[in-house]
Design a protein around this motif. Structure first.
Motif, short mmCIF file in Angstrom:
data_model
loop_
_atom_site.label_atom_id
_atom_site.label_comp_id
_atom_site.label_asym_id
_atom_site.label_seq_id
_atom_site.Cartn_x
_atom_site.Cartn_y
_atom_site.Cartn_z
N MET A 173 39.82 34.64 40.39
CA MET A 173 40.84 33.99 39.56
C MET A 173 40.99 32.51 39.92
SD MET A 173 43.16 34.32 37.15
CE MET A 173 43.74 36.02 37.02
N SER A 176 37.87 30.37 38.96
CA SER A 176 37.44 30.31 37.56
C SER A 176 37.57 28.93 36.92
CB SER A 176 38.17 31.36 36.72
OG SER A 176 39.55 31.12 36.70
N GLY A 232 42.21 38.39 45.90
CA GLY A 232 42.51 38.78 44.53
C GLY A 232 41.90 40.09 44.11
N ALA A 239 43.77 44.94 40.83
CA ALA A 239 44.05 43.54 40.49
C ALA A 239 42.77 42.82 40.09
CB ALA A 239 44.70 42.83 41.67
N GLY A 240 41.70 43.07 40.82
CA GLY A 240 40.42 42.44 40.52
C GLY A 240 39.89 42.86 39.16
N THR A 243 41.42 40.82 36.56
CA THR A 243 40.89 39.45 36.60
C THR A 243 39.59 39.34 35.82
OG1 THR A 243 41.91 38.96 38.73
CG2 THR A 243 40.00 37.64 38.12
N ALA A 247 38.78 37.34 32.47
CA ALA A 247 37.78 36.27 32.51
C ALA A 247 36.74 36.46 31.42
CB ALA A 247 37.11 36.22 33.87
N TYR A 270 30.47 38.62 38.72
CA TYR A 270 30.85 40.05 38.67
C TYR A 270 29.88 40.91 39.47
CZ TYR A 270 31.75 44.70 36.74
OH TYR A 270 32.02 46.03 36.60
#
Length: 733
Positions: A173, A176, A232, A239-240, A243, A247, A270
Motif C-alpha cells: 500500500m 504503490s 500491511g 489486510a493484504g 490491498t 491496487a 503480487y
C-alpha cells in the motif's frame, strides 16, 4: 572506465564515489556494473576495511538512473535469444546488488560489513535502487532534490530490485504511489515515507554515514530474518488481500489495460510477495524482461525522454546567436493571454499585457496572482515569489508600453481582421528587431503575416489550454518566416520550460490536423448508430485520456461548428465532412454546446460533472441493432489520426518524425504507450498498416486511403524510424 572509484580511509571506511565522466548527473551504464562489482569485492575482502559508504562525486546530486539509450537498446544487445539474454543480464545486476545487501554475511546472517548510501541530492531509478540494497540511506537536506522511482512514466518499472525491496520495506500500500505513479519526494518527505533512513545537513552527510558504518550496527535486512512479515500483509493476509484487490482495480481504472508496464509491475509485486526474497527477484527480472521485450517500452523511452529532451535542447534550432527573451508583450488578456503572461513572468521575463480595457488587462494579471495563491496553499510557492512575478507584469491599454520588447505574442480572437489590426498597432511601437508571434490554432500564418512589414520576423506560436499545464507548444513557420524568428520562438519555449515542435504552415498545422479527424470519426460513428459508450471507451482502452465525444464536449461544440464552416468555405467541393456536420450543427441548434453549457453529448449536473450520455442522442440517432467489434472502432479512431500524421510528413508540414510523435503525446494524449503515431505504425508494421488501410477504405471511404509514403514503406518493409529517425545524444532518467 572510472565511473566508480574507491578510497580506503585510515578510519577503516572505504568510500566508493560515483562520478560519471562527461555528465552533469551520474547515469549507470553496462560498463560501470563490473567496476562497481569489483570495488565491492575488494572492500569486502580487505580486513582493514570495516565498512563502506557509497556516495556521489557530483555536487548536489546522486544519480539520475540508467542511461535511457542503453535501456531502449537492451533487447537488441541481448543476442540471438533476447529474452534469455535480458533475463541473465538482469540477474547479474541482481547478483551485484544482493552482494551489497548481504555484504559478506554467511547463511546464518553472521559477519558482514555495513554499507551505507550517502545521497547529496537527487536519486532516481537505479540511483535509488542501489541505495535500497545498502543497509542505511542517508540523504542531504536538499530541498531541490528528488528521490524516487519514475520508471513507470516511460513504460518500464524498477527492474533492479527496486520493486521488490520497496514493497518489502514499506508494504504494498505505502509503496504503490512510488511505484505505480512514479511519485518523487524531497528528502524529508522521502524519510517520512520510509524510503530513506536519515536526513542530515549537507556538510555532515559523509561524516554521519561514516559514523554509522563504524558503530557496529545491525545490518541484516528484515526480509532476510526468520519470521519476516510484509508490512500491511501479504496477499493472503486479510489486510493484504484487500490491498492487492484495490491496487488491481486502481491500475485497471487508470490504464484501461493499455500500458503493459503497470500490469507487469503489479504482477511482479503480487507474485513476489508470495515467495522468498531471492525468488521474488527472479520474478521481478522475468516481468521486467517481459516489458523490455514489448516494443512499447522502447517506443515510450524514445519519445518521452530521448526525443523529447533532444527537442527541448534545440535539436532543430537554426544556427543563429542566442535569442533569449528579456521583455515580452502579450496582446489580449483573455484565458490564453493570461496564461502566456503567467508562464512568462514565472520564467523571469518582463511582461507587458495589453487589452482594450484596463479592467480586462488587470483581470489577466490577476490570473497570475490567483495561480500563485494556490501554489502558496500547497507549499509550492511563497509570498515573495508571488510578488516577484507580479512585479514583472505591466497590465495596460497603452501600446507604447511595448517599447523595448524583443518578442510580441498576440493572443486575441480568432478573427483575421482583429489580429491584423493589433499586429499593426503593436509593430508601430516596437523596435525593428522585435519578433512578432501570433497564437492561433487554425488560421494560416502566411496570411496573418501580411499585416507585418517584416514577414521574416513573423511566426506562429500555438499554445494549448490551459497554458500553464499543457507542456507542448507548436511553432508554425510561415512561407517567409526567417531563421531568427524560429530561434526566438524555440528559445522562448525553452525559457518557459515547455517542449517545442516546429512545423510548416498549412491548414490546422500539425496537431489540430490530427485531432480533428479523431473527433470527427467518433461523431461519424454516432450518426451510424454506434453506441457512444463504445466509441469513448474504445479510445480509453487505447490509452487516450478522453474519448472523442468527451473531447468535443470539453473543447465546445460551437467551436467545432465554427471550424467546420470555415473549413467548408475554404475547401469548397473538396470538403469531406458533411456527415459530421449534420450531427454538430444539429447539436449546436439544440443549444448543446458542450460542458460549458452543461449540455453536450453528455448530460451534466449544476457543478459541471458528467452524468452519462444525453438520451436525446439515441432518439435522434438510434443505436444499430448490430454493433461493430471493439478492434474495428479502435482502428477507425487510430488510423484517422496516424494517416494525417503521415500526410503531414509527406507534404512537408512535419519535417521531423520525432516532433510528430512527441507532439501527439503531449498535445492530445495520443496513446502514450505506443510512442506516438509513427512509432505505432512501426510497431504494427507498414505492410499490415497498408493492408488495414485498404480494408478500411473499402468499407468506410477514401479518408482511409493509404498514403503513398506508407505504401512505399510497406513494399520495402521499412519502418519510419529506420528511414527518417535521427540519432540523439545519450539521455538518462
Amino acid at each position: 572506465m572510472t565511473d566508480f572509484t574507491m578510497e580506503k580511509g585510515a578510519d577503516g571506511v572505504a568510500v566508493i564515489t560515483w562520478d560519471t565522466e562527461g555528465k552533469s548527473m551520474n547515469v549507470m551504464t553496462m560498463e560501470a556494473w563490473p567496476v562497481l562489482d569489483g570495488l565491492i569485492d575488494d572492500a569486502l575482502a580487505d580486513d582493514a576495511v570495516k565498512g563502506i559508504v557509497i556516495t556521489s562525486g557530483k555536487d548536489g546530486t546522486f544519480a539520475g538512473g540508467m542511461d535511457l539509450n542503453v535501456i531502449s537498446k537492451m533487447k537488441d544487445m541481448a543476442g540471438d535469444e533476447p529474452a534469455k539474454g535480458l533475463f541473465e543480464g538482469l540477474m547479474n545486476m541482481h547478483g551485484i546488488l544482493r552482494k551489497i545487501e548481504r555484504a559478506g554475511m554467511d547463511d546464518k546472517n553472521k559477519g558482514g560489513k555495513p554499507i551505507a548510501a550517502a545521497l547529496p541530492g537527487t536519486a532516481l531509478g537505479i540511483g535509488l535502487e542501489i541505495p535500497l540494497a545498502c543497509h542505511r540511506i542517508f540523504a542531504a537536506d536538499n530541498s531541490k532534490a528528488k528521490i524516487g522511482l519514475p520508471e513507470i512514466m516511460v513504460g518500464i518499472f524498477p527492474g533492479a530490485g527496486g520493486t521488490t525491496r520497496l514493497v518489502r520495506k514499506l508494504g504494498a500500500m505505502a509503496a504503490s504511489p512510488l511505484l505505480l505513479q512514479g511519485k518523487l519526494n524531497d528528502p524529508k518527505k522521502a524519510k517520512s515515507a520510509g524510503v530513506v533512513d536519515e536526513v542530515v545537513a549537507p556538510e555532515e552527510l559523509l561524516a554521519k554515514a561514516k559514523e554509522w558504518v563504524l558503530s557496529e550496527p545491525q545490518i541484516v535486512k528484515p526480509w532476510d530474518e526468520k519470521g519476516y512479515k510484509m508490512p500491511g500483509g501479504a496477499p493472503y493476509h486479510p489486510a493484504g488481500f484487500m490491498t492487492f484487490v484495490g491496487a488491481s482495480a486502481m491500475v485497471n481504472k487508470e490504464t484501461q489495460g493499455a500500458f503493459p508496464a503497470a500490469k507487469a509491475l503489479l504482477s511482479a509485486v503480487y507474485e513476489g510477495a508470495l515467495v522468498p526474497f531471492d525468488t521474488a527477484l527472479k520474478i521481478e527480472a522475468r516481468w521486467f524482461t517481459n516489458v523490455l521485450m514489448n516494443p512499447s517500452s522502447s517506443a515510450m523511452i524514445r519519445s518521452l525522454f530521448v526525443n523529447k529532451e533532444a527537442l527541448e535542447k534545440g535539436a532543430n534550432r537554426p544556427d543563429v546567436p542566442d535569442q533569449k527573451v528579456k521583455k515580452v508583450g502579450v496582446l489580449g488578456a483573455g484565458m490564453m493571454g493570461a496564461g502566456i503572461t503567467l508562464v512568462s513572468a514565472m520564467a523571469g521575463m518582463q511582461v507587458v499585457l495589453i487589452d482594450q480595457k484596463q479592467e480586462a488587462a488587470d483581470k489577466g494579471k490577476s490570473y497570475t496572482a490567483d495561480y500563485m495563491d494556490k501554489g502558496i496553499k500547497r507549499g509550492k510557492a511563497t509570498e515573495e515569489k508571488k510578488q516577484a512575478a507580479l512585479d514583472l507584469i505591466t497590465a495596460t491599454t497603452d501600446y507604447a508600453a511595448l517599447d523595448g520588447c524583443d518578442l510580441i505574442i498576440e493572443a486575441v480572437f480568432e478573427d483575421p481582421k482583429v489580429k491584423a489590426e493589433v499586429t499593426k498597432q503593436a509593430l508601430a511601437n516596437v523596435g525593428d528587431d522585435c519578433i512578432f508571434a501570433t497564437n492561433t490554432s487554425t488560421l494560416p500564418i502566411t496570411e496573418l503575416a501580411k499585416a507585418s512589414d517584416k514577414p521574416d520576423q513573423f511566426i506562429g506560436i500555438h499554445f494549448f489550454s490551459p497554458v500553464e499545464k499543457m507542456m507542448l507548444v507548436e511553432i508554425i513557420k510561415g512561407k517567409e518566416t526567417g531563421p531568427r524568428a524560429v530561434a526566438k520562438a524555440l528559445d522562448y519555449v525553452r525559457q518557459i520550460r515547455k517542449t517545442p515542435i516546429a512545423v510548416n504552415d498549412a491548414r490546422f498545422f500539425y496537431c489540430n490536423r490530427c485531432i480533428i479527424p479523431y473527433i470527427n470519426e467518433g461523431i461519424r460513428m454516432v450518426a451510424e448508430g454506434v453506441a457512444p459508450a463504445l466509441i469513448d471507451n474504445a479510445a480509453r482502452q487505447l490509452g487516450f485520456p478522453v474519448g472523442p465525444l468527451q473531447l468535443v464536449d470539453e473543447t465546445s461544440i460551437d467551436l467545432g461548428a465554427k471550424i467546420a464552416r470555415a473549413t467548408k468555405a475554404a475547401m469548397g467541393d473538396d470538403y469531406p465532412d458533411e456527415a459530421v456536420d449534420e450531427v454538430i450543427f444539429w447539436m449546436e441548434g439544440e443549444g448543446r454546446l458542450g460542458r460549458k453549457s452543461k449540455a453536450g453529448f453528455y448530460d451534466y449536473d449544476e457543478k459541471g460533472k458528467r452524468q452519462g450520455y444525453w438520451p436525446g442522442l439515441a432518439e435522434k440517432y438510434p443505436r444499430a441493432a448490430e454493433q461493430p467489434d471493439l478492434i474495428e472502432v479502435q482502428h477507425r479512431l487510430m488510423f484517422a489520426q496516424v494517416l494525417e500524421a503521415v500526410r503531414a510528413l509527406e507534404e512537408g508540414v512535419l519535417e521531423d518524425i520525432r516532433e510528430g510523435d512527441v507532439g501527439a503525446i503531449l498535445a492530445w494524449g495520443f496513446a502514450p504507450w505506443s510512442g506516438g503515431p509513427f512509432s505505432w505504425l512501426d510497431i504494427i508494421g507498414a505492410p499490415y498498416a497498408a493492408e488495414r488501410c485498404d480494408q478500411l477504405t473499402e468499407k468506410f471511404g477514401p479518408r482511409f486511403t493509404t498514403p503513398d509514403l506508407l505504401r512505399e514503406l510497406a513494399e520495402k518493409n521499412q519502418t519510419f524510424y529506420a528511414r527518417f529517425g535521427t540519432a540523439s545524444e545519450d539521455e538518462a532518467a
